[in-house]
Design a protein around this motif. Structure first.
Motif: not given
Length: 496
Positions: A37-56
């Motif tokens: 699994v690769t877990y990447t936070v693509s963006s982040q701001w106070p109180g919130g964030f976006g993430a992408n996850v890839a599972v092989t």
């Protein structure tokens, strides 16, 4: 949906977040072989964030998957695409979508999500489990997210709270376009009958720049049932709020969300919202959307009409894609809108195909000639105060909310509050009235009465197995609106 309250981050806490962002956000769990699994936070701001996850998948081929993990700092998923999520406390489970469940040995699937966090740090999970087996494969290198910046105070005044219930979305910093593994999110190619003006494919929204979040509060959610097109559901917009990088304000009553689920499980959506910016400017937003069977998030193509003389005229020329997520627990619809100017469709692609043998719903007004035959029914429609968007890219848009009324004749009953006549004036004036009939015997009928004065052609959607299925044939004409107490009177006729 409601996002968690933002914390004011002191300088030390921001430094801690930066350290995590630069040094360790993209991680993989380490335990037994079988998956990676690769877990990447693509963006982040106070109180919130976006993430992408890839599972092989590193083990035997599988036909469906379920990935679980636990959050260590109170994070909560608020929106997820390319799968379906459930969360209880810190425990998260994500199952595949209908199209990405099959994983051969060595192949991967990816999904993304937006979430909230309440602690001074936002650590990555480390205990991923795929179909019951811990993921222990080696880490795939991936890009770290850009460092988060505290939101800059806006010079735009805070919008006055609406008297209708609303959900206030958080104010994010716009993320930079993702590169990996977010690019694995598919391009969706709509059926040719419902292209959303992107026939070659609707690109993944997160490849663009986040510009707007809309949280629309719903009134009633009404089930028309199986019509000539598919299963129709009507969602009445009664208020809400929106916020973005260059504008914020409230969502007004008079909007509609028209959701159609086809017999193959795919979804087609048309949504109309009326936005009022903090400075009082009105903006008309009409969105077209599609989703493969099983996807909770609908891929939308928003189209804005803002006054050409306003500070928001840039909305008239942008290329936008987004996601629509319905939350029946809070009775809200959330739209996230991204500017995807310059983003081209890429692989993988999902081609949507409407079921054979069924008519297609239409994006445009119905047309047709003929003469009036027998009267079918008369509608006395009550109206609210008109709202003027003003001159924009297609002409001058005026919105006249529909507040109720009655119907009499071969069809009898009432007109439900909700919807509007979304008139457009230019060289001619085109009416486009959308509303719902509630018959005296309990059926719901969706009405669209559209066209120029003297050439109005109505279309109806009624339950295909119900007593008003005869209205589903496109063989009707309408009178022009005439004066009636509190609104207008309209008679519908058979067409000869």
């Amino acid at each position: 949906m409601r996002l968690a309250h933002r914390r004011h981050l002191i300088a030390g806490a921001i430094s801690a977040v930066l350290a995590v962002a630069v040094g360790g956000i993209a991680t993989s769990a380490h335990a037994a072989t079988g998956c990676r699994v690769t877990y990447t936070v693509s963006s982040q701001w106070p109180g919130g964030f976006g993430a992408n996850v890839a599972v092989t998948n590193l083990g035997d081929p599988i036909s469906s998957w379920r990935l679980t993990w636990s959050f260590a700092a109170g994070q909560q998923i608020t929106q997820l695409w390319n799968g379906s999520a459930s969360q209880t406390g810190t425990q998260v489970a994500v199952a595949n979508a209908a199209w990405n469940g099959s994983l051969a040995t060595g192949s991967s699937a990816s999904f993304g999500f937006n979430g909230t966090w309440n602690d001074a740090t936002n650590p990555a999970p480390t205990d991923f489990v795929l179909n019951g087996a811990p993921c222990t494969g080696s880490t795939i290198p991936s890009g770290s997210p850009s460092a988060p910046n505290p939101p800059t105070p806006s010079a735009t005044p805070t919008p006055t709270p609406s008297t209708t219930p609303s959900v206030t979305p958080s104010v994010p910093n716009p993320p930079t376009p993702s590169t990996t593994p977010g690019d694995l999110e598919p391009t969706i190619v709509p059926d040719p009958s419902w292209t959303c003006n992107m026939p070659t494919g609707i690109v993944p929204p997160t490849r663009g720049r986040l510009v707007l979040r809309v949280a629309a509060q719903l009134g009633a959610i009404r089930e028309v049932g199986a019509t000539q097109y598919g299963h129709r559901r009507l969602l009445d917009v009664t208020g809400g709020s929106f916020v973005g990088e260059r504008l914020s304000g409230t969502v007004l009553t008079g909007g509609l969300d028209l959701e159609l689920t086809l017999t193959n499980g795919a979804v087609e959506v048309e949504q109309i919202n009326v936005l009022r910016a903090a400075d009082g400017t009105l903006i008309y937003l009409r969105s077209c959307g599609v989703a493969p069977s099983g996807d909770a998030a609908v891929r939308i193509v928003p189209d804005f009409e803002a006054p050409s003389s306003s500070p928001y005229a840039w909305l008239n020329t942008g290329t936008f894609v987004g996601a629509r997520v319905l939350d029946t627990a809070t009775n809200t619809v959330e739209l996230t809108v991204y500017d995807v100017s310059g983003v081209s469709p890429t692989e993988p692609r999902i081609q949507l195909t409407d079921p054979a043998g069924l008519p297609h719903q239409s994006w445009n007004c119905a047309t047709g000639g003929g003469t009036r035959g027998a009267s079918v029914f008369t509608a006395s429609v009550t109206l609210g105060s008109s709202l003027a968007v003003g001159a924009s890219k297609r002409g001058t848009r005026t919105i006249i909310p529909i507040t109720g009324g009655t119907i009499s004749g071969r069809v009898a009953g009432s007109i439900l509050a909700g919807g509007a006549d979304y008139q457009l004036s230019g060289s001619t004036t085109t009416l486009d009235a959308r509303y719902t009939l509630s018959t005296s015997d309990g059926e719901l009928i969706l009405v669209r009465n559209c066209g120029a004065f003297g050439r109005l052609v109505p279309t109806f959607e009624a339950r295909a197995a119900g007593p008003y299925a005869f209205l589903n044939a496109n063989t009707w004409l309408s009178s022009d609106p005439g004066f009636a107490p509190g609104g207008v009177s309209i008679t519908f006729y058979e067409r000869r």
